[in-house]
Scaffold this active site. Structure first.
Site, short mmCIF file in Angstrom:
data_model
loop_
_atom_site.label_atom_id
_atom_site.label_comp_id
_atom_site.label_asym_id
_atom_site.label_seq_id
_atom_site.Cartn_x
_atom_site.Cartn_y
_atom_site.Cartn_z
N SER A 263 0.84 -1.16 -0.03
CA SER A 263 0.04 -0.02 -0.06
C SER A 263 0.81 1.18 -0.16
CB SER A 263 -0.92 0.13 1.16
OG SER A 263 -0.12 0.31 2.59
N LYS A 264 0.27 2.14 -0.21
CA LYS A 264 0.97 3.50 -0.36
C LYS A 264 1.51 3.77 0.92
CE LYS A 264 -0.02 8.79 -0.36
NZ LYS A 264 0.60 8.68 0.80
N ARG A 265 0.77 3.43 2.36
CA ARG A 265 1.57 3.51 3.51
C ARG A 265 2.87 2.82 3.75
NH1 ARG A 265 -3.37 2.71 6.10
NH2 ARG A 265 -2.40 1.03 7.40
N GLY A 267 4.89 2.55 1.46
CA GLY A 267 6.17 3.21 0.93
C GLY A 267 6.55 4.32 1.97
#
Ligand code: GLU
Length: 502
Positions: A263-265, A267
């Site tokens: 997920s973006k998180r 990253g």
């Protein structure tokens, strides 16, 4: 059969690398089979529409070099390529199903449905709008024709639902997915999906299937999250009497830990990009972080697809040559930031050094650094093999442009001896009188001097490097000397002697 594939993102935000990989597989497959790669923007859900997302998607594909043959900006014979511009066409297709008795109009209000849902919940059941209860609900199947017409006339809010399954039909259908093989689905468990929403807009499922048909898509290559929709899509094809495309559902990209979807998180948490390009100030992309598109393509291609054999580095043309849907793996690919960097390192080494020079030029401009002496292409060649990311250039090249202000204490303690000042002063005289200022010439000059005076070369080289760079890093010291010029070298050596030997 002519190969036509599509990448069909919804413009709900920046393109995640999972999406990039799906686009890449579509591109590779199309090119391999002399086919056509279509970009279709699925923007029927206005609530989730995000300004700028479509442009972002197009720019990202362009940066990666996986450019669509047909898209909103590259017109083909099957446009428009934005679903919001195809609205009128869907209504026709929805009504075709209603007229054929394969879809129906439903008047149940959201409140009524919510009530039924919670009533089911209290009994520990799940409410599903389908063949079991549809005739007891408020729709054109349970109401008389007259009642239905009357409701339509007074513009009673309604949706159109797909008659997914009926009692007299076969409960089980077999689906073929290139990656997953044969799947058997009990369609009596599915709900009657909405095809047209209250606002008259088609849902994703309807628009997606109709467009794949109208755009003559031969293969649907998409993320695994759409696998649960495949049965419905196949039933829709059947309802229209159309031949379904070949389906290939690509496995997820997993977190670096291997557990769950990337997920973006993740990253943010692990400090690596998950988007190809910068999206906002807080979200740099692979490009801004210094990754090369060729490297990202190569790494992502192998994350969920296994060509067999030992080869790891593939140019895009090699990928096109060897790509096949059959070699897509069933299990998810774990995103490994270090491995991704390793790929970039390989591509950095092979890259044209003019790219490194250009990046250097940008950095110098951004940092307002004065430079009239140092040749950027010379420095680029010297540092290129030390770069993992393109953005490492400044870290590796700063001292070519800026003289050291302080010196690495630990290195000094070890390398700076009582006679260092004397030796380095002799070096300034030597290099100052040399006509040839190439690294080779300087190197033999100093080596001869060391020999003649029986001084160990290490006693010269390490302090010289500290004087020029400030620490023991960097490429060959004579290359540095030659690149920054004799005048600069001498003044750096003198400054160091003054600073260190007092
Ligand atoms: N619009 C869908 C998405 O955003 C497309 C899924 C598909 O490829 O069918 O992923």
């Amino acid at each position: 059969m002519a190969v036509r594939v599509r990448f069909a993102p919804s413009p709900t935000g920046p393109l995640h690398i999972g999406g990039v990989r799906t686009a890449l597989y579509n591109y590779l497959f199309a090119k391999k089979h002399d086919g056509v790669f279509v970009l279709r923007i699925e923007d029927t859900d206005q609530n989730r529409y995000v300004e700028g997302a479509e442009t972002y998607i197009q720019n990202a594909l362009e940066w990666l070099g996986i450019v669509p043959d047909e898209s909103p900006s590259e017109k083909g014979a099957f446009g428009p390529y934005r679903q919001s511009e195809r609205k009128d066409l869907y209504i026709n297709y929805i009504h075709r199903l209603v007229d054929a008795g394969k879809a129906y109009i439903a008047f149940d209000t959201p409140e009524e449905l919510a009530e039924m849902r919670s009533a089911a919940e209290t009994k520990g059941e799940t409410f599903i709008y389908n063949w079991k209860n549809r005739t007891a609900l408020k729709n054109s199947l349970s109401l008389s024709k007259k009642e239905t017409e009357a409701l339509i006339k007074i513009r009673a809010p309604h949706v159109i639902r797909f008659k997914t399954f009926s009692e007299n039909e076969n409960k089980h259908i077999k689906l073929q997915d290139v990656v997953r093989g044969e799947l058997e689905i009990d369609v009596s468990l599915l709900d009657d999906k909405i095809l047209m929403k209250q606002d008259g807009m088609p849902t994703y499922h309807l628009a997606n299937v109709v467009d794949d048909y109208l755009m003559q898509i031969s293969h649907v290559i998409r993320g695994e999250e759409w696998l649960p929709s495949m049965a419905l899509h196949v039933l829709l094809y059947n309802a229209y009497g159309w031949k379904p495309p070949v389906f290939a559902h690509v496995p997820l990209i997993l977190k670096p830990t291997g557990k769950g979807k990337l997920s973006k998180r993740d990253g943010d948490k692990f400090g690596f990009p998950v988007f190809p390009l910068q999206w906002d100030d807080k979200t740099p992309g692979f490009k801004e972080e210094g990754y090369l598109p060729e490297s990202l393509n190569n790494y992502l291609a192998l994350l969920g697809w296994n060509p067999g054999g030992e080869q790891e580095l593939f140019t895009i043309n090699e990928l096109i040559n060897v790509f096949s849907l059959e070699a897509i793996t069933k299990s998810g690919g774990r995103f490994d930031p270090e491995r991704c960097k390793w790929f970039n390192l390989q591509y950095m080494q092979q890259a044209d050094s003019s790219m490194v020079a250009a990046q250097l030029e940008n950095e110098i401009k951004n940092k307002n650094v004065e430079n009239s002496v140092v040749d950027l292409s010379q420095v680029a060649k010297l540092i290129q093999n030390r770069l993992t990311l393109l953005t490492d250039v400044w870290k590796e090249a700063d001292f070519f442009f800026i003289a050291p202000e302080d010196y690495d204490e630990k290195a000094l303690r070890k390398q700076w001896k009582d006679d260092t000042a004397k030796i380095l002063t002799a070096v300034t005289v030597l290099i100052g009188s040399s006509k040839d200022t190439s690294a080779d010439a300087l190197s033999s000059l100093i080596k001869d001097y060391a020999n003649d005076n029986e001084i160990g070369l290490g006693k010269i080289m390490a302090p010289l490097r500290i004087a020029l760079v400030g620490s023991l890093r960097g490429p060959d010291v004579f290359e540095i000397c030659s690149a920054i010029g004799i005048e600069n070298s001498i003044s750096r050596i003198n400054a160091a002697i003054k600073h260190i030997s007092g």
